[in-house]
Scaffold this active site. Structure first.
Site, short mmCIF file in Angstrom:
data_model
loop_
_atom_site.label_atom_id
_atom_site.label_comp_id
_atom_site.label_asym_id
_atom_site.label_seq_id
_atom_site.Cartn_x
_atom_site.Cartn_y
_atom_site.Cartn_z
N HIS A 156 0.86 -1.18 0.00
CA HIS A 156 0.00 0.00 0.00
C HIS A 156 0.90 1.23 0.00
O HIS A 156 1.99 1.22 0.55
CB HIS A 156 -0.88 -0.04 1.25
CG HIS A 156 -1.99 0.96 1.27
ND1 HIS A 156 -1.78 2.29 1.58
CD2 HIS A 156 -3.33 0.85 1.06
CE1 HIS A 156 -2.93 2.94 1.55
NE2 HIS A 156 -3.88 2.09 1.24
N ASP A 234 2.51 -4.33 8.28
CA ASP A 234 1.26 -3.62 7.99
C ASP A 234 0.13 -4.63 8.10
O ASP A 234 -0.07 -5.46 7.23
CB ASP A 234 1.32 -3.03 6.58
CG ASP A 234 0.03 -2.33 6.18
OD1 ASP A 234 -0.95 -2.38 6.94
OD2 ASP A 234 -0.01 -1.76 5.07
N GLN A 237 -5.07 -5.32 6.89
CA GLN A 237 -5.99 -6.28 6.29
C GLN A 237 -5.98 -7.62 7.01
O GLN A 237 -6.65 -8.56 6.56
CB GLN A 237 -5.64 -6.48 4.81
CG GLN A 237 -5.73 -5.22 3.97
CD GLN A 237 -7.15 -4.68 3.86
OE1 GLN A 237 -8.13 -5.40 4.06
NE2 GLN A 237 -7.26 -3.40 3.53
N LYS A 260 -11.04 0.02 9.77
CA LYS A 260 -11.16 -1.23 9.02
C LYS A 260 -11.58 -2.40 9.93
O LYS A 260 -11.79 -3.51 9.44
CB LYS A 260 -9.84 -1.57 8.33
CG LYS A 260 -9.42 -0.57 7.26
CD LYS A 260 -8.13 -0.99 6.58
CE LYS A 260 -7.57 0.08 5.67
NZ LYS A 260 -8.40 0.34 4.48
N CYS A 398 -4.60 2.28 -3.89
CA CYS A 398 -3.36 2.75 -3.26
C CYS A 398 -2.22 1.74 -3.42
O CYS A 398 -1.37 1.59 -2.54
CB CYS A 398 -3.59 3.06 -1.79
SG CYS A 398 -4.68 4.47 -1.49
#
Length: 446
Positions: A156, A234, A237, A260, A398
Site C-alpha cells: 500500500h 502492515d 488487512q 477497518k 493505493c
C-alpha cells in the site's frame, strides 16, 4: 535515493508458503452461535438495512473501510453525552472517567494483539501515521547512507511513501521483492537473496489488499532478524479478520487502522517492542508528551505518552476499544472461518466467467477479489453496480506499483466482511452480469 529490484513477475520461483488458517465446511458456520446469536451478527449494523437507488444495499467495500456495529455507535454517543473531557490533565470526575475509558481501550487493544506491555500500544490517527512515526523516529536514529530497506511490490502507498522519504533524507537504498512466477504473492527466493548485512529494515503487508494473499510473515520476520534487521508489519488487512499475536510473530512493529476493524475513523495504533520504543525520540512535540519544559529544553514523558502529543482522539480511541470488545465477543477464529468460506464462494462465482480475470492465489486467500472484466473499465463497472445498490471499489487501491507490475492501471475490487452473506454474493453476480451487458461487454460461462 537508490532503487534496487524489479517490479514485475519473476519466473522460476516458488509460491510463498501462506499462513492463513485451514478451510472448514460451510455448514459449520451457519450453526455456530455466540450467546444465542448468529456469529455473523448482521443485525448489529444499522447502515446495512438501507436501500441505494431503490435496491437493498450490498456493501462490498470493507477493505477500504468497515461498517460500524450499534455497540460502537452507542459507545461514541455515550462518551460525548456522559464523559466528554480531556484526559490525563484534570482532577475532576469527568476527566477521570474519560481517562479510564481512554486507557481502558488501550488495554483492550493490547490484549487483542497480545502485546506484552500496555505501553507498547501507541494511539495514532491511522496506520499511515503509525508507519510515518517509525520512519521518522526510529529511522532518524538507525538508518544511514547505504543502509538497505526491503519492501515488496504489493505494498500500500502508506507502506511505501514514508520509506521513500526516509531514503531521500538518509541516502538509504530501497529494495523491492517482486511477485512470484504465478503473480499470486511475493517471490520468497528473491526476498532471501535481497537480505544482506546492510539490511536494516523489512516492511511488508500481512495480507495484500489487492491480491488477497497472506504473506509468510513468520518466515520473513525470522529471516530478517537473522540479519539483525527490524520488521514493520502492515496488519490493516489482517487484524480485523484473523487472530494476530505480535509475541508469537515476533515482529518489531505492527500497524493497524481502527476504521477497518469496526471502529471509528481517525484512530489507529502502532505496536512496538517496548525496548525499541524506549530508545526512539518523540515523533512530534507538544503537550502531553513532555515531563518537564524549560525555556531552552524539555524532557519527555514515559511510554506511551511520549508519542501522543496534544489532545488525542479520545472518543475515537474509546470507540476502537468498543470495536475490539465487539470482535472478541464474536470470536476472531469464527470470523476468520466464516470469511474463508464466503471468500471462497465469491472467488468461485467470479471464476465462472471466461472474461473475468481475478488477481492473486486461487486458495488460502482473504475474502476479497480484485478483478478485471475484458473490455470493461473498472470505474464504469463500479458506477453501474451502484445503480443496482452494490458498492465495490475501482481504481489502483493505493497500490499503483503493484498494478503496474500486473500490467493494469487499476482494477475492480469486491471485499467482504463477516456481516456479508452468501445471498449478497449471488446478488452481486447478477448485478455484475446486468452491468456488463449495459456496458456492451459479455460474460460467458466456462
Amino acid at each position: 535515493m537508490a532503487f534496487v529490484g524489479g517490479l514485475g513477475v519473476v519466473g522460476g520461483s516458488r509460491s510463498p508458503g501462506l499462513t492463513c488458517r485451514p478451510r472448514r465446511s460451510r455448514a459449520i458456520v451457519w450453526n455456530v452461535a455466540v450467546e444465542g446469536k448468529p456469529a455473523i451478527d448482521r443485525g448489529a449494523f444499522p447502515i446495512l438495512e438501507q436501500e441505494i437507488n431503490g435496491k437493498p444495499l450490498v456493501y462490498f467495500d470493507s477493505a477500504a473501510t468497515s461498517q460500524k456495529p450499534q455497540s460502537v455507535i452507542d459507545t461514541l454517543l455515550d462518551y460525548y453525552k456522559s464523559a466528554n473531557s480531556n484526559v490525563h490533565r484534570g482532577a475532576h470526575s469527568l476527566s477521570a472517567r474519560a481517562t479510564d475509558l481512554y486507557e481502558g481501550a488501550r488495554d483492550d487493544i493490547r490484549d487483542f494483539v497480545n502485546a506484552e506491555h500496555r505501553e507498547e500500544i501507541i494511539y495514532t490517527k491511522n496506520a499511515s501515521e503509525a508507519i510515518n512515526l517509525v520512519a521518522v523516529s526510529w529511522g532518524s536514529q538507525n538508518i544511514s547512507k547505504g543502509d538497505e530497506i526491503i519492501l515488496t511490490v504489493m505494498e500500500h502507498h502508506s507502506n511505501l511513501v514514508p520509506w521513500q522519504f526516509l531514503a531521500e533524507r538518509t541516502g538509504a537504498v530501497l529494495k523491492f521483492v517482486p511477485l512470484n512466477s504465478t503473480g499470486s504473492g511475493m517471490d520468497m527466493e528473491v526476498f532471501h537473496s535481497l537480505l544482506s548485512d546492510k539490511t536494516k529494515l523489512v516492511s511488508c503487508g500481512h495480507i495484500s489488499n489487492v491480491l488477497g494473499c497472506c504473506n509468510p510473515v513468520e518466515e520473513i520476520i525470522a529471516a530478517a532478524h537473522a540479519k539483525g534487521a527490524k520488521v514493520v508489519l502492515d496488519a490493516c488487512q489482517s487484524v480485523p479478520h484473523m487472530t494476530v499475536d505480535v509475541q508469537a510473530l515476533d515482529c518489531d512493529f505492527l500497524v493497524a487502522s481502527g476504521h477497518k476493524m469496526c471502529g471509528p475513523t481517525g484512530i489507529g495504533f502502532l505496536y512496538g517492542k517496548k525496548d525499541i520504543l524506549e530508545e526512539m525520540p518523540p515523533f512530534m512535540g507538544g503537550g502531553e508528551m513532555i515531563a518537564d519544559v524549560f525555556m531552552e529544553y524539555s524532557t519527555y514523558a514515559e511510554l506511551p505518552h511520549k508519542f501522543e502529543p496534544g489532545t488525542p482522539a479520545i472518543g475515537e480511541a474509546i470507540g476502537l476499544g468498543a470495536a475490539v470488545q465487539y470482535l472478541n465477543k464474536i470470536g476472531m477464529d469464527k470470523i476468520h472461518q466464516y470469511e474463508t468460506e464466503i471468500g471462497e464462494y465469491l472467488y468461485k462465482r467470479l471464476s465462472e466467467f471466461e472474461e473475468v480475470k481475478i488477481y492473486g492465489p486461487e486458495t488460502q486467500r482473504a475474502a476479497l477479489c480484485a478483478f478485471q472484466i475484458e473490455g470493461i473499465h473498472p470505474s464504469d463497472l463500479s458506477v453501474m453496480l451502484d445503480l443496482e445498490g452494490v458498492a465495490i471499489r475501482a481504481g489502483n487501491h493505493c497500490t499503483q506499483p503493484l498494478h503496474t507490475a500486473l500490467g493494469e492501471a487499476g482494477s475492480a475490487r469486491a471485499s467482504l466482511y463477516f456481516y456479508n452473506t452468501f445471498d449478497e454474493v449471488d446478488t452481486f453476480i447478477e448485478a455484475l452480469k446486468s452491468a456488463v451487458d449495459v456496458l456492451g461487454g459479455k460474460l460467458t460461462k466456462k
